[in-house]
Write a protein that holds these residues in place. Structure first.
Motif, short mmCIF file in Angstrom:
data_model
loop_
_atom_site.label_atom_id
_atom_site.label_comp_id
_atom_site.label_asym_id
_atom_site.label_seq_id
_atom_site.Cartn_x
_atom_site.Cartn_y
_atom_site.Cartn_z
N SER A 1 0.75 -1.22 -0.02
CA SER A 1 0.01 -0.08 -0.01
C SER A 1 0.90 1.18 -0.05
O SER A 1 2.22 1.25 -0.25
N PHE A 2 0.11 2.35 0.09
CA PHE A 2 1.00 3.80 0.12
C PHE A 2 0.36 4.57 1.37
O PHE A 2 -0.72 4.14 1.97
N ASP A 3 1.16 5.30 1.75
CA ASP A 3 0.94 6.49 2.83
C ASP A 3 1.65 6.06 4.20
O ASP A 3 2.10 7.05 4.82
N ASP A 4 1.64 4.81 4.53
CA ASP A 4 2.40 4.48 5.87
C ASP A 4 1.54 5.19 7.07
O ASP A 4 2.36 5.72 7.93
N SER A 5 0.32 5.26 6.98
CA SER A 5 -0.47 5.69 8.32
C SER A 5 -0.15 4.82 9.27
O SER A 5 0.34 3.66 9.24
N ASP A 6 -0.87 5.02 10.52
CA ASP A 6 -0.88 4.22 11.69
C ASP A 6 -1.46 2.94 11.37
O ASP A 6 -1.29 1.81 11.93
N LEU A 7 -2.61 2.93 10.47
CA LEU A 7 -3.17 1.74 10.26
C LEU A 7 -2.29 0.73 9.72
O LEU A 7 -2.31 -0.53 10.22
N ALA A 8 -1.09 0.95 9.18
CA ALA A 8 -0.07 0.22 8.45
C ALA A 8 0.60 -1.08 9.61
O ALA A 8 0.70 -2.06 9.34
N ALA A 9 0.81 0.07 10.56
CA ALA A 9 1.47 -1.04 11.91
C ALA A 9 0.31 -1.73 12.76
O ALA A 9 0.88 -2.50 13.30
N TRP A 10 -0.75 -1.06 12.64
CA TRP A 10 -2.00 -1.88 13.36
C TRP A 10 -2.57 -3.22 13.00
O TRP A 10 -3.00 -3.95 13.35
N LEU A 11 -2.68 -3.26 11.45
CA LEU A 11 -3.20 -4.15 10.70
C LEU A 11 -2.49 -5.62 11.13
O LEU A 11 -1.26 -5.51 11.41
N ARG A 12 -3.02 -6.74 11.10
CA ARG A 12 -2.38 -8.05 11.29
C ARG A 12 -2.70 -8.83 10.12
O ARG A 12 -3.71 -9.03 9.86
N PRO A 13 -1.35 -9.26 9.34
CA PRO A 13 -0.22 -9.02 9.53
C PRO A 13 -0.04 -7.48 9.40
O PRO A 13 -0.84 -7.07 8.44
N GLN A 14 1.18 -6.94 9.91
CA GLN A 14 1.51 -5.67 9.54
C GLN A 14 1.81 -5.38 8.12
O GLN A 14 2.38 -6.28 7.33
N LEU A 15 1.22 -4.33 7.63
CA LEU A 15 1.08 -3.80 6.13
C LEU A 15 2.47 -3.07 5.78
O LEU A 15 2.92 -2.11 6.12
N THR A 16 2.96 -3.92 4.54
CA THR A 16 4.03 -3.12 3.98
C THR A 16 3.73 -1.88 3.15
O THR A 16 2.60 -2.01 2.38
N SER A 17 4.06 -0.66 3.51
CA SER A 17 3.37 0.53 2.96
C SER A 17 4.47 1.61 2.29
O SER A 17 5.63 1.63 3.29
N ILE A 18 4.16 2.31 1.54
CA ILE A 18 5.20 3.13 1.10
C ILE A 18 4.95 4.51 1.74
O ILE A 18 3.82 5.15 1.41
N ALA A 19 5.80 5.12 2.43
CA ALA A 19 5.39 6.31 3.50
C ALA A 19 5.69 7.58 2.82
O ALA A 19 6.34 7.99 2.00
N LEU A 20 4.50 8.53 3.04
CA LEU A 20 4.46 9.73 2.88
C LEU A 20 5.49 10.66 3.83
O LEU A 20 5.21 10.19 4.90
N PRO A 21 6.37 11.19 3.14
CA PRO A 21 7.39 11.79 4.21
C PRO A 21 7.06 13.15 4.67
O PRO A 21 7.47 14.18 4.63
N HIS A 22 5.99 13.15 5.84
CA HIS A 22 5.06 14.27 6.13
C HIS A 22 6.26 15.06 6.88
O HIS A 22 6.43 16.47 6.44
N TYR A 23 7.05 14.76 7.89
CA TYR A 23 7.75 15.72 8.55
C TYR A 23 8.84 16.30 7.69
O TYR A 23 9.32 17.47 7.85
N GLU A 24 9.37 15.59 6.60
CA GLU A 24 10.38 16.05 5.92
C GLU A 24 9.88 17.09 4.87
O GLU A 24 10.56 18.02 4.45
N LEU A 25 8.69 16.85 4.49
CA LEU A 25 7.77 17.77 3.58
C LEU A 25 8.02 19.29 4.46
O LEU A 25 8.32 20.15 3.60
N GLY A 26 7.43 19.31 5.59
CA GLY A 26 7.46 20.47 6.39
C GLY A 26 8.75 20.98 6.40
O GLY A 26 8.99 22.43 6.44
N TRP A 27 9.80 20.38 6.92
CA TRP A 27 11.26 20.67 7.08
C TRP A 27 11.77 21.29 5.82
O TRP A 27 12.30 22.54 6.09
#
Length: 337
Positions: A277-303
């Motif tokens: 999947s895409f985004d790597d929101s909190d959902l990705a780590a909450w799902l079982r099995p944990q979801l491989t996701s491509i992260a939006l670089p939120h913090y880096e975008l702001g910085w």
């Protein structure tokens, strides 16, 4: 009544120096003016004893620099998934000695005009103009001629912009499945509309990544980018006899719906079907099995947006920031192997 603030003149008098000497010391210009170390220490000691703080308003009137910047957004400030954009922006602003004002318009042009006018009245040193979803925008007229960096949006003008690299993210999604051995039965889950930047760029990257290996998408399971729509669409596809080996979901909420549909059909992740999947929101780590996701670089975008606004010039007009792959347990080898 609160105690009156100590003045620069009071600091100078206590240190036994002129007002200009005290000013040079407290603004770091003592070396240029050849002020003795003894005088500098007396000024610093006097300032500490009097709890002296500079009058920033007076300084800004004199220098035309207010050490403030403004972030104007549609809904980014109150969107839970993008809170780290604000964190990154705040941290970078503090690192540059600036305060960050944040204003949210909820897409209302009247509110937007009022916010920008208020920030202009406060003589901010620059603006971040931000969007919750990456898209093309028309810069408000009030910001024409101002120092502006676009955050998570683009315009046809020559304004600097910082956006996620969605095209490479699509490539990485395809390559992650290919690396696991998948060559067939790969389906995309979610609407793919040209006018939606993330959808268009992710799909282009996926097709390019698969195409480089001589592989094609087996098809698309069309649905809204929301769990219930994805659940219904994947359930229908499975009921109609679809036998996917891998699903590429266009965001984590779509993946949540797909997980539920696969589990209800008795299919195991990743033994029977791999999911990325895409985004790597909190959902990705909450799902079982944990979801491989491509992260939006939120913090880096702001910085990076603040760095571009306040740092040294020379960055490219559009900066595309990497979206890292968060590898988890939702991808396995194809079931035939």
């Amino acid at each position: 009544m609160p105690p009156q603030r100590a003045t620069l003149l009071q600091v100078a008098q206590r240190a036994g120096v002129s007002r200009s000497t005290a000013s040079f010391v407290l603004t770091g210009r003592h070396k240029d003016m050849r002020i003795s170390e003894d005088a500098r220490q007396r000024v610093l000691r006097a300032a500490q004893e009097l709890d002296y703080r500079p009058n920033l308003m007076a300084r800004s009137l004199r220098t035309k620099v207010t050490k403030t910047v403004a972030l104007v957004s549609d809904t980014i400030a109150s969107e839970a998934y993008a809170g780290r954009v604000i964190q990154g922006s705040l941290a970078a602003a503090v690192a540059h000695g600036h305060l960050l004002f944040i204003g949210e318009t909820e897409g209302d042009p009247v509110v937007e005009e009022k916010l920008i006018s208020d920030f202009l009245d406060r003589q901010v040193d620059g603006f971040l103009y931000a969007s919750m979803f990456t898209r093309n925008i028309r810069l408000p007229k009030l910001l024409h001629g101002q120092k502006v960096v676009l955050l998570n949006c683009l315009t046809r003008g020559a304004h600097p912009a910082v956006v996620p690299d969605e095209l490479t993210a699509g490539l990485d999604a395809a390559r992650t499945l290919l690396d696991a051995g998948h060559r067939a039965g790969i389906y995309l889950v979610g609407h793919t509309r040209d006018q939606v930047f993330a959808s268009r760029e992710r799909l282009a990257g996926i097709k390019e990544g698969l195409g480089d290996a001589g592989v094609r998408l087996a098809g698309t399971i069309d649905c809204n980018w929301w769990p219930d729509s994805a659940y219904d669409a994947v359930c229908r596809a499975l009921d109609d006899g679809l036998t996917p080996q891998a699903l590429i979901c266009l965001n984590d909420r779509v993946a949540l719906g797909a997980y539920q549909a696969l589990r209800e059909a008795g299919l195991r992740i990743p033994d029977d079907v791999s999911v990325i999947s895409f985004d790597d929101s909190d959902l990705a780590a909450w799902l079982r099995p944990q979801l491989t996701s491509i992260a939006l670089p939120h913090y880096e975008l702001g910085w990076r947006a603040i760095e571009t606004l306040l740092g040294q010039p020379g960055e490219p007009a559009v900066q595309r920031l990497p979206m890292p792959v968060r590898r988890r347990a939702s991808i396995g080898r194809p079931p035939a192997e």
